[in-house]
Write an enzyme that holds these catalytic residues in place. Structure first.
Site, PDB file in Angstrom:
ATOM      1  N   GLU A   1      -4.408   1.044   9.728  1.00 33.68           N
ATOM      2  CA  GLU A   1      -3.752   2.334   9.831  1.00 33.68           C
ATOM      3  C   GLU A   1      -3.413   2.856  11.527  1.00 33.68           C
ATOM      4  O   GLU A   1      -2.368   3.255  11.744  1.00 33.68           O
ATOM      5  CB  GLU A   1      -4.560   3.616   9.484  1.00 33.68           C
ATOM      6  CG  GLU A   1      -4.724   3.551   8.040  1.00 33.68           C
ATOM      7  CD  GLU A   1      -5.840   2.654   7.335  1.00 33.68           C
ATOM      8  OE1 GLU A   1      -6.193   1.784   7.994  1.00 33.68           O
ATOM      9  OE2 GLU A   1      -6.338   3.004   6.162  1.00 33.68           O
TER      10      GLU A   1
ATOM     11  N   TRP B   1      -8.029  -3.086   8.354  1.00 33.68           N
ATOM     12  CA  TRP B   1      -7.221  -2.183   7.968  1.00 33.68           C
ATOM     13  C   TRP B   1      -6.312  -1.789   9.141  1.00 33.68           C
ATOM     14  O   TRP B   1      -6.934  -1.544  10.355  1.00 33.68           O
ATOM     15  CB  TRP B   1      -7.771  -1.166   7.067  1.00 33.68           C
ATOM     16  CG  TRP B   1      -8.717  -1.712   6.151  1.00 33.68           C
ATOM     17  CD1 TRP B   1      -9.967  -1.822   6.212  1.00 33.68           C
ATOM     18  CD2 TRP B   1      -8.105  -1.946   4.678  1.00 33.68           C
ATOM     19  NE1 TRP B   1     -10.371  -2.313   4.884  1.00 33.68           N
ATOM     20  CE2 TRP B   1      -9.209  -2.523   4.120  1.00 33.68           C
ATOM     21  CE3 TRP B   1      -6.802  -1.923   4.289  1.00 33.68           C
ATOM     22  CZ2 TRP B   1      -9.123  -2.751   2.620  1.00 33.68           C
ATOM     23  CZ3 TRP B   1      -6.704  -2.312   2.842  1.00 33.68           C
ATOM     24  CH2 TRP B   1      -7.809  -2.828   2.108  1.00 33.68           C
TER      25      TRP B   1
ATOM     26  N   HIS C   1      -2.921   3.551  -4.386  1.00 37.19           N
ATOM     27  CA  HIS C   1      -2.407   2.778  -2.958  1.00 37.19           C
ATOM     28  C   HIS C   1      -0.878   2.618  -3.375  1.00 37.19           C
ATOM     29  O   HIS C   1      -0.571   1.264  -2.863  1.00 37.19           O
ATOM     30  CB  HIS C   1      -3.203   1.956  -2.492  1.00 37.19           C
ATOM     31  CG  HIS C   1      -4.421   2.446  -1.760  1.00 37.19           C
ATOM     32  ND1 HIS C   1      -4.391   2.970  -0.494  1.00 37.19           N
ATOM     33  CD2 HIS C   1      -5.650   2.595  -2.383  1.00 37.19           C
ATOM     34  CE1 HIS C   1      -5.527   3.399  -0.218  1.00 37.19           C
ATOM     35  NE2 HIS C   1      -6.436   3.181  -1.197  1.00 37.19           N
TER      36      HIS C   1
ATOM     37  N   GLU D   1     -10.016   3.204  -4.668  1.00 39.63           N
ATOM     38  CA  GLU D   1      -9.524   4.498  -4.242  1.00 39.63           C
ATOM     39  C   GLU D   1      -8.343   5.042  -5.238  1.00 39.63           C
ATOM     40  O   GLU D   1      -7.240   5.569  -4.611  1.00 39.63           O
ATOM     41  CB  GLU D   1      -9.283   4.646  -2.976  1.00 39.63           C
ATOM     42  CG  GLU D   1     -10.554   4.283  -2.053  1.00 39.63           C
ATOM     43  CD  GLU D   1      -9.954   4.368  -0.446  1.00 39.63           C
ATOM     44  OE1 GLU D   1     -11.091   4.745   0.088  1.00 39.63           O
ATOM     45  OE2 GLU D   1      -9.168   3.701   0.058  1.00 39.63           O
TER      46      GLU D   1
ATOM     47  N   TYR E   1     -15.744  -4.300   8.245  1.00 37.31           N
ATOM     48  CA  TYR E   1     -14.458  -3.654   8.589  1.00 37.31           C
ATOM     49  C   TYR E   1     -14.163  -3.833  10.026  1.00 37.31           C
ATOM     50  O   TYR E   1     -14.339  -2.995  10.813  1.00 37.31           O
ATOM     51  CB  TYR E   1     -14.242  -2.564   8.065  1.00 37.31           C
ATOM     52  CG  TYR E   1     -13.765  -2.413   6.656  1.00 37.31           C
ATOM     53  CD1 TYR E   1     -14.175  -3.404   5.614  1.00 37.31           C
ATOM     54  CD2 TYR E   1     -13.368  -1.310   6.101  1.00 37.31           C
ATOM     55  CE1 TYR E   1     -13.827  -3.333   4.370  1.00 37.31           C
ATOM     56  CE2 TYR E   1     -13.055  -1.035   4.645  1.00 37.31           C
ATOM     57  CZ  TYR E   1     -13.536  -2.083   3.756  1.00 37.31           C
ATOM     58  OH  TYR E   1     -12.989  -2.306   2.562  1.00 37.31           O
TER      59      TYR E   1
ATOM     60  N   ASP F   1       0.769  -1.145  -0.069  1.00 36.82           N
ATOM     61  CA  ASP F   1      -0.082   0.099   0.044  1.00 36.82           C
ATOM     62  C   ASP F   1       0.852   1.282   0.067  1.00 36.82           C
ATOM     63  O   ASP F   1       2.111   1.203  -0.001  1.00 36.82           O
ATOM     64  CB  ASP F   1      -0.860  -0.038   1.358  1.00 36.82           C
ATOM     65  CG  ASP F   1      -2.164   0.603   0.874  1.00 36.82           C
ATOM     66  OD1 ASP F   1      -2.323   1.546   0.505  1.00 36.82           O
ATOM     67  OD2 ASP F   1      -3.335  -0.119   0.908  1.00 36.82           O
TER      68      ASP F   1
HETATM   69  C1  ACM Z   1     -10.915  -0.293   0.942  1.00 34.38           C
HETATM   70  O1  ACM Z   1     -11.521  -0.299   1.903  1.00 34.38           O
HETATM   71  N1  ACM Z   1     -10.459   0.867   0.330  1.00 34.38           N
HETATM   72  C2  ACM Z   1     -11.092  -1.547  -0.063  1.00 34.38           C
END
Ligand code: ACM
Length: 540
Positions: free
Chosen positions: A479, A477, A262, A328, A427, A192
Site C-alpha cells: 500500500e 504488502w 479484494h 477480509e 509482514y 486486489d
Molecule cells: C491479509 O493480510 N489480509 C491476508
C-alpha cells in the site's frame, strides 16, 4: 616483544583461527564440521559434472559459473575425471539435500536432484569472498564437511504487486534475493482492489481498465489520493519469462487472485458480470483498507467468468499450488442482494460466509474435473476456516496470517496442510525499527530483525500435527511501497531471518550467532546492489 604487539598478534591469531569456524553462511546448514587447512583455488580450476537426465546438473553449474569464477578468482574448465571440483549424484539424498566437502585437494558436491546441487553451489558462493574489484589472487575456502537439507519444504515470500506494480526487472531481483537464501516459493499477489496485473486473454478489460487507477497514492487517514494515473500489468509472455527465471533458481511461482473480496479492480472492469449492484459506479480503488464492494458470488455468470480466468491461469502457471485469497471479505453487499439471499436459503444456511465457501466449492469442482496434470491444490487465507467446512474443496491448504498460530493449528486438526505467515512478525511491509526517519509503512517498528528471527513456527504444536505444517512465508504488502529501494529495504535483512527459520533445524537457531553471520555478509550485500536496512550493520 612489546605487550601491545603481543596483544595484536594474539588478536590476529584469534581472528584467523576462528574465521573458518564462523563462515558467514545464511541459512545455517544442518551440519557443518570444520577441519584444519583450506582449499586454494588456482587460476584455472577443473570441474566435472555427473550426467543427469536433460543434463540439468550441468545447467545448474552453468547458471552460477560466472558468479563462482568471480568469487573464487578462477576460470573453470570442464574435464571428464580427476576434477578438482566434482558434482556427483548421491541418489540416497532427499531432493533438496546436499553434501559439500572441502579438503586441501578439492571440493566434492553430492546431491540427488538439481535443486540440491543449486543449494550446494549457493553455499559455496557464500564461502567465497565478495569484492568490488577483481581478486589479486585466487580465493581459498576452509576445509569443511557440510551435510544439509531444509527443515521445511515451503520457504516462501509473497510480493503484493497489485497495490503497486513493480515490473519484471524488480521481480527478478526479488527472486535473486530469495535464491541467495534458498527460498523456494514466490507467492505473487497479482490482483486486489487497487489493480489487476495479469493479462487474461478472454477478458481484456481486466487489464485495459483494471490495471489502471486514478491515483498513485493510496489514501489512508492523512494520506490523500493524488491525480496521477497509475498503471501496469504483466502480459502472459512476461509471466512465462518470470516463471522460467524463477525455475532456474528452483523457485515455484504461486499466483494469487484474491476473490471474492479484494476484487474491486475486476468488478470495475466487468461490473455487469461481477458486481452485486451493477447499476452503481465501480472503480479501481484509490484507497487502502477493506472495501465492501465484493463479487456477486451467487451470479452464475460471475462464477463462469472466474472459471474461465482460472483456466487461463492454470495454463500459464505450471505448478501444483494456486492461491485464491479469501481474506477480509465483507458480506454486507450479499446481505442486500436478492440473488445472494436466495442462494444462502438454498444452502440451508444463515451464515453469509457460506456463500464465499460455496463459490470456492464450485471452483474446486471445476478444477477437480480436469485431467490430472491441470488440477491444482487451492490455497486460501485462514478466514476460509469460518463457514461450513463441508463446502470447502478437499484439496486445499490454509495460509494462516491473522491469529496465525491458532488457525494453522485448527487447519491441521482438520487434516489440512497449512503455511504459517503470521502478520506479526512476518509482514515485512511493517517498519523494522522505532528510529525516527524510518520510511512510511505500517506498524510501529517492533518487528525488527531479532523479533522476526525469534518467531518459532512449531512452538507448542503437537508432534502428530507437525507434518501438516508445510512451512513458513514472509509477506510484503505494498500500500505504501512503490519503489524498488523501499521494497528491498524492508525485505533485507529480515527475509534472511525468515529463510533461516525455514531452512535451519530449530535446535541450531540462535539469534546472536545469526546476527554475527548476517553482519559478516555485508560485503555480499554491498556487491549485490540490493538496497538493505543498515541498522544491524552499524558498529556498536
Ligand atoms: C491479509 O493480510 N489480509 C491476508
Amino acid at each position: 616483544m612489546r605487550v601491545t604487539s603481543f596483544i595484536t598478534l594474539l588478536l590476529t591469531f584469534i581472528a584467523f583461527s576462528t574465521s573458518a569456524a564462523t563462515s558467514a553462511l545464511v541459512p545455517q546448514p544442518a551440519s557443518v564440521a570444520y577441519a584444519d587447512g583450506e582449499f586454494v583455488f588456482s587460476p584455472v580450476t577443473t570441474y566435472s559434472v555427473a550426467s543427469f537426465p536433460g543434463d540439468s546438473i550441468a545447467g545448474v553449474f552453468d547458471s552460477l559459473k560466472n558468479d563462482l569464477e568471480k568469487g573464487a578468482g578462477t576460470t573453470f574448465r570442464q574435464v571428464k575425471k580427476h576434477a578438482v571440483l566434482s558434482l556427483e549424484v548421491n541418489a540416497d539424498l532427499a531432493p533438496e539435500a546436499y553434501t559439500l566437502d572441502v579438503t586441501p585437494k578439492g571440493i566434492a558436491i553430492r546431491a540427488s536432484r538439481p535443486a540440491g546441487f543449486f543449494y550446494a553451489l549457493q553455499t559455496l558462493r557464500q564461502l567465497l569472498p565478495y569484492s568490488f574489484t577483481p581478486l589479486a589472487s585466487p580465493a581459498s575456502v576452509p576445509c569443511l564437511s557440510i551435510t544439509d537439507a531444509p527443515r521445511f519444504g515451503w520457504r516462501g515470500f509473497m510480493l503484493d504487486d497489485a497495490r503497486h506494480f513493480f515490473g519484471k526487472d524488480e521481480v527478478k531481483r526479488v527472486l535473486d534475493i530469495m535464491a541467495t537464501y534458498k527460498m523456494n516459493r514466490f507467492h505473487w499477489h497479482l490482483a486486489d482492489d487497487q489493480g489487476w496485473r495479469v493479462e487474461i486473454k478472454k477478458y481484456p478489460r481486466l487489464t485495459d481498465a483494471g490495471a489502471r487507477r486514478d491515483s498513485k497514492t493510496l489514501g489512508w487517514g492523512e494520506l490523500k489520493p493524488d491525480t496521477i494515473t497509475y498503471e501496469g500489468y504483466y502480459t502472459q509472455d512476461d509471466i512465462r519469462e518470470i516463471i522460467a527465471y524463477a525455475a532456474d533458481r528452483f523457485i515455484e511461482v504461486v499466483p494469487e487472485i484474491d476473490i471474492p473480496g479484494h476484487s474491486m479492480a475486476a468488478i470495475a472492469s466487468y461490473p455487469e458480470v461481477l458486481a452485486c449492484d451493477p447499476g452503481h459506479p465501480h472503480e479501481v480503488w484509490i484507497l487502502q483498507g477493506i472495501s465492501a464492494d465484493v463479487m456477486n458470488v451467487a451470479n452464475p455468470a460471475a462464477v463462469q467468468m472466474t472459471k474461465d480466468i482460472l483456466d487461463e491461469l492454470i495454463a500459464l502457471f505450471p505448478y501444483r499450488y494456486m492461491h485464491l485469497g479469501g481474506d477480509e471479505c465483507p458480506t454486507r453487499k450479499w446481505e442486500a442482494n436478492e440473488q445472494c439471499i436466495a442462494q444462502l436459503d438454498s444452502l440451508g444456511s444463515t451464515n453469509f460466509r457460506d456463500l464465499q465457501l460455496n463459490f470456492y466449492k464450485l471452483l474446486g469442482e471445476h478444477i477437480a474435473a480436469k485431467p490430472e496434470a491441470d488440477r491444482r491444490t487451492l490455497i486460501f487465507w485462514n478466514e476460509a476456516l469460518y463457514g461450513n467446512p463441508e463446502l470447502l474443496p478437499k484439496d486445499i491448504a490454509i495460509m494462516a496470517w491473522v491469529a496465525a498460530d491458532r488457525d494453522a493449528r485448527k487447519a491441521a486438526e482438520r487434516g489440512l496442510n497449512t503455511i504459517l505467515t503470521p502478520q506479526i512478525p512476518y509482514y515485512l511491509n511493517r517498519k523494522q525499527s522505532t528510529q525516527a526517519g524510518e520510511p512510511l509503512s505500517q506498524g510501529s517498528g517492533r518487528e525488527n530483525l531479532e523479533v522476526v528471527y525469534k518467531y518459532e513456527p512449531l512452538r507448542n504444536v503437537p508432534a502428530e500435527l507437525q507434518d501438516k505444517y508445510l512451512g513458513v512465508q514472509a509477506n510484503l504488502w505494498t500500500e505504501y511501497i512503490h519503489t524498488p529501494e523501499h521494497l528491498e529495504y524492508l525485505m533485507l535483512p529480515r527475509l534472511a531471518a525468515v529463510a533461516e527459520t525455514a531452512w535451519t533445524p530449530a535446535e541450531l537457531r540462535d539469534y546472536t550467532d545469526f546476527r554475527t553471520r548476517i553482519r559478516a555478509q555485508r560485503p555480499m550485500l554491498d556487491t549485490s546492489g540490493w538496497n538493505f536496512c543498515r541498522h544491524e550493520f552499524m558498529n556498536e
